[in-house]
Design a protein around this motif. Structure first.
Motif, PDB file in Angstrom:
ATOM      1  N   ILE A  20       0.836  -1.204   0.000  1.00 41.12           N
ATOM      2  CA  ILE A  20       0.000   0.000   0.000  1.00 41.12           C
ATOM      3  C   ILE A  20       0.875   1.260   0.000  1.00 41.12           C
ATOM      4  CG2 ILE A  20      -1.646   1.328   1.367  1.00 41.12           C
ATOM      5  CD1 ILE A  20      -2.883  -1.314   2.248  1.00 41.12           C
ATOM      6  N   PHE A  21       1.959   1.244   0.770  1.00 35.36           N
ATOM      7  CA  PHE A  21       2.905   2.367   0.740  1.00 35.36           C
ATOM      8  C   PHE A  21       3.480   2.554  -0.664  1.00 35.36           C
ATOM      9  CE2 PHE A  21       3.228   1.981   5.433  1.00 35.36           C
ATOM     10  CZ  PHE A  21       3.083   3.325   5.746  1.00 35.36           C
ATOM     11  N   SER A  22       3.752   1.436  -1.333  1.00 40.09           N
ATOM     12  CA  SER A  22       4.270   1.506  -2.693  1.00 40.09           C
ATOM     13  C   SER A  22       3.275   2.195  -3.625  1.00 40.09           C
ATOM     14  CB  SER A  22       4.589   0.092  -3.202  1.00 40.09           C
ATOM     15  OG  SER A  22       5.129   0.134  -4.514  1.00 40.09           O
ATOM     16  N   LEU A  23       1.997   1.858  -3.505  1.00 36.41           N
ATOM     17  CA  LEU A  23       0.964   2.511  -4.305  1.00 36.41           C
ATOM     18  C   LEU A  23       0.890   4.005  -4.000  1.00 36.41           C
ATOM     19  CD1 LEU A  23      -1.901  -0.152  -4.084  1.00 36.41           C
ATOM     20  CD2 LEU A  23      -0.458   0.349  -6.059  1.00 36.41           C
ATOM     21  N   PHE A  24       1.030   4.357  -2.724  1.00 35.62           N
ATOM     22  CA  PHE A  24       0.985   5.761  -2.314  1.00 35.62           C
ATOM     23  C   PHE A  24       2.122   6.558  -2.954  1.00 35.62           C
ATOM     24  CE2 PHE A  24       2.347   9.018   0.810  1.00 35.62           C
ATOM     25  CZ  PHE A  24       1.215   9.839   0.755  1.00 35.62           C
ATOM     26  N   PHE A  25       3.352   6.020  -2.898  1.00 33.21           N
ATOM     27  CA  PHE A  25       4.489   6.693  -3.521  1.00 33.21           C
ATOM     28  C   PHE A  25       4.301   6.795  -5.036  1.00 33.21           C
ATOM     29  CE2 PHE A  25       7.064   5.274   0.302  1.00 33.21           C
ATOM     30  CZ  PHE A  25       7.215   6.563   0.796  1.00 33.21           C
ATOM     31  N   MET A  26       3.715   5.770  -5.625  1.00 30.55           N
ATOM     32  CA  MET A  26       3.502   5.771  -7.067  1.00 30.55           C
ATOM     33  C   MET A  26       2.523   6.879  -7.477  1.00 30.55           C
ATOM     34  SD  MET A  26       2.411   2.536  -9.415  1.00 30.55           S
ATOM     35  CE  MET A  26       0.718   2.553  -8.806  1.00 30.55           C
TER      36      MET A  26
ATOM     37  N   LEU B  86      11.335   0.310  -4.220  1.00 33.38           N
ATOM     38  CA  LEU B  86      11.930  -0.287  -3.021  1.00 33.38           C
ATOM     39  C   LEU B  86      10.866  -0.943  -2.144  1.00 33.38           C
ATOM     40  CD1 LEU B  86      14.543   2.446  -2.001  1.00 33.38           C
ATOM     41  CD2 LEU B  86      15.005   0.184  -2.965  1.00 33.38           C
ATOM     42  N   CYS B  87       9.714  -0.288  -2.018  1.00 34.01           N
ATOM     43  CA  CYS B  87       8.643  -0.858  -1.191  1.00 34.01           C
ATOM     44  C   CYS B  87       8.135  -2.169  -1.759  1.00 34.01           C
ATOM     45  CB  CYS B  87       7.486   0.136  -1.061  1.00 34.01           C
ATOM     46  SG  CYS B  87       7.812   1.531   0.026  1.00 34.01           S
ATOM     47  N   ILE B  88       7.973  -2.243  -3.079  1.00 36.86           N
ATOM     48  CA  ILE B  88       7.427  -3.467  -3.669  1.00 36.86           C
ATOM     49  C   ILE B  88       8.430  -4.613  -3.573  1.00 36.86           C
ATOM     50  CG2 ILE B  88       8.173  -3.130  -6.056  1.00 36.86           C
ATOM     51  CD1 ILE B  88       4.733  -4.400  -4.863  1.00 36.86           C
ATOM     52  N   ILE B  89       9.729  -4.320  -3.659  1.00 39.56           N
ATOM     53  CA  ILE B  89      10.708  -5.412  -3.535  1.00 39.56           C
ATOM     54  C   ILE B  89      10.805  -5.874  -2.079  1.00 39.56           C
ATOM     55  CG2 ILE B  89      12.812  -4.081  -3.103  1.00 39.56           C
ATOM     56  CD1 ILE B  89      12.376  -7.121  -5.437  1.00 39.56           C
ATOM     57  N   ILE B  90      10.586  -4.963  -1.123  1.00 40.34           N
ATOM     58  CA  ILE B  90      10.543  -5.374   0.282  1.00 40.34           C
ATOM     59  C   ILE B  90       9.330  -6.270   0.510  1.00 40.34           C
ATOM     60  CG2 ILE B  90      10.242  -4.559   2.655  1.00 40.34           C
ATOM     61  CD1 ILE B  90      11.821  -2.061   1.876  1.00 40.34           C
ATOM     62  N   SER B  91       8.203  -5.911  -0.097  1.00 39.36           N
ATOM     63  CA  SER B  91       7.005  -6.744  -0.003  1.00 39.36           C
ATOM     64  C   SER B  91       7.248  -8.125  -0.604  1.00 39.36           C
ATOM     65  CB  SER B  91       5.844  -6.057  -0.713  1.00 39.36           C
ATOM     66  OG  SER B  91       4.647  -6.798  -0.580  1.00 39.36           O
ATOM     67  N   VAL B  92       7.975  -8.161  -1.704  1.00 38.90           N
ATOM     68  CA  VAL B  92       8.324  -9.439  -2.339  1.00 38.90           C
ATOM     69  C   VAL B  92       9.161 -10.294  -1.391  1.00 38.90           C
ATOM     70  CG1 VAL B  92       9.789 -10.458  -4.137  1.00 38.90           C
ATOM     71  CG2 VAL B  92       8.129  -8.687  -4.735  1.00 38.90           C
ATOM     72  N   GLU B  93      10.134  -9.685  -0.745  1.00 39.67           N
ATOM     73  CA  GLU B  93      10.994 -10.436   0.170  1.00 39.67           C
ATOM     74  C   GLU B  93      10.211 -10.942   1.377  1.00 39.67           C
ATOM     75  OE1 GLU B  93      14.203 -12.288   1.910  1.00 39.67           O
ATOM     76  OE2 GLU B  93      13.838 -11.620  -0.154  1.00 39.67           O
TER      77      GLU B  93
END
Length: 228
Positions: free
Chosen positions: A116-122, A153-160
């Motif tokens: 969700i943070f990733s979407l916000f930054f996007m 960066l947020c989406i790759i952290i979510s992936v990990e």
């Protein structure tokens, strides 16, 4: 914004749209990982599963012959009855799915929140790019590049986090899963990370002031300092 700079930004905007689309597909779909239990006998049903950030889908598959790639249930593409339900920490009710491992809930909450943070930054990055085309607003390209880089960066952290989640489930003695593989939603998330990171870096480079073509000539043409 200069015409050459505007052209570069428009090209990067197309690339960014591809990265944003990949991330949205990854976030809303539930094919991050496919889980499979051990198949003890043939001509019987088994239950495979695939899940994403928000829900878990279980599929009952009738196994006629052994899977040549392993001893698990599948492949998931085989026909069978499918039942999907959202995780209990996102919806209420007895029909909501709960993972077998207690810590799995914490992993999924973390991965979903980071996404969700990733979407916000996007969204912030997109707004900055749109407004940067206004007169004298090319300085907005710098925060736009940073926002898209943060989204990646947020989406790759979510992936990990999801990767650790799957590993924890497979290693646990409390679950029936013995095999797993990452599916196309996981691939979309990794692709969006690469595209958004590179796009953010490109926007930062585009926003930098242009260097003179001949720095030495520029220095020589400068007026000398006068001594009092």
């Amino acid at each position: 914004m200069f015409e050459e700079q505007a052209t570069k930004v428009k090209i990067m905007s197309v690339v960014i749209v591809v990265g944003m689309s990949s991330m949205l597909v990854a976030v809303v779909t539930d094919h991050w990982a496919v889980l499979s239990p051990r198949v003890e006998k043939l001509n019987a049903t088994c239950e495979a599963a695939h899940f994403g950030l928000w829900r878990l889908c279980k599929k009952t598959i009738f196994i006629v012959e052994e899977d040549p790639q392993g001893k698990g249930c599948g492949p998931i593409s085989l026909p069978g009855a499918k039942n999907c339900s959202y995780f209990k920490h996102f919806t209420s009710g007895e029909e909501a799915e709960v993972f077998e491992v207690k810590t799995q809930k914490e992993y999924n909450i973390s991965a979903a929140a980071i996404a969700i943070f990733s979407l916000f930054f996007m969204i912030l990055g997109t707004l900055c790019v749109i407004f940067s085309f206004g007169k004298g607003r090319d300085y907005l390209l710098r925060p736009a590049g940073m926002f898209f880089a943060f989204a990646g960066l947020c989406i790759i952290i979510s992936v990990e986090v999801m990767r650790q989640s799957v590993k924890r489930m497979i290693d646990s003695d409390e679950t029936i899963w013995i095999e797993y593989y990452y599916s196309w939603s996981f691939t979309c998330a990794c692709a969006s990370f690469t595209i958004l990171i590179l796009s953010g870096a490109a926007l930062l480079l585009i926003s930098m002031p242009h260097m003179p073509r001949n720095p030495w000539e520029t220095c020589m043409d400068a007026e000398p300092d006068t001594l009092d």
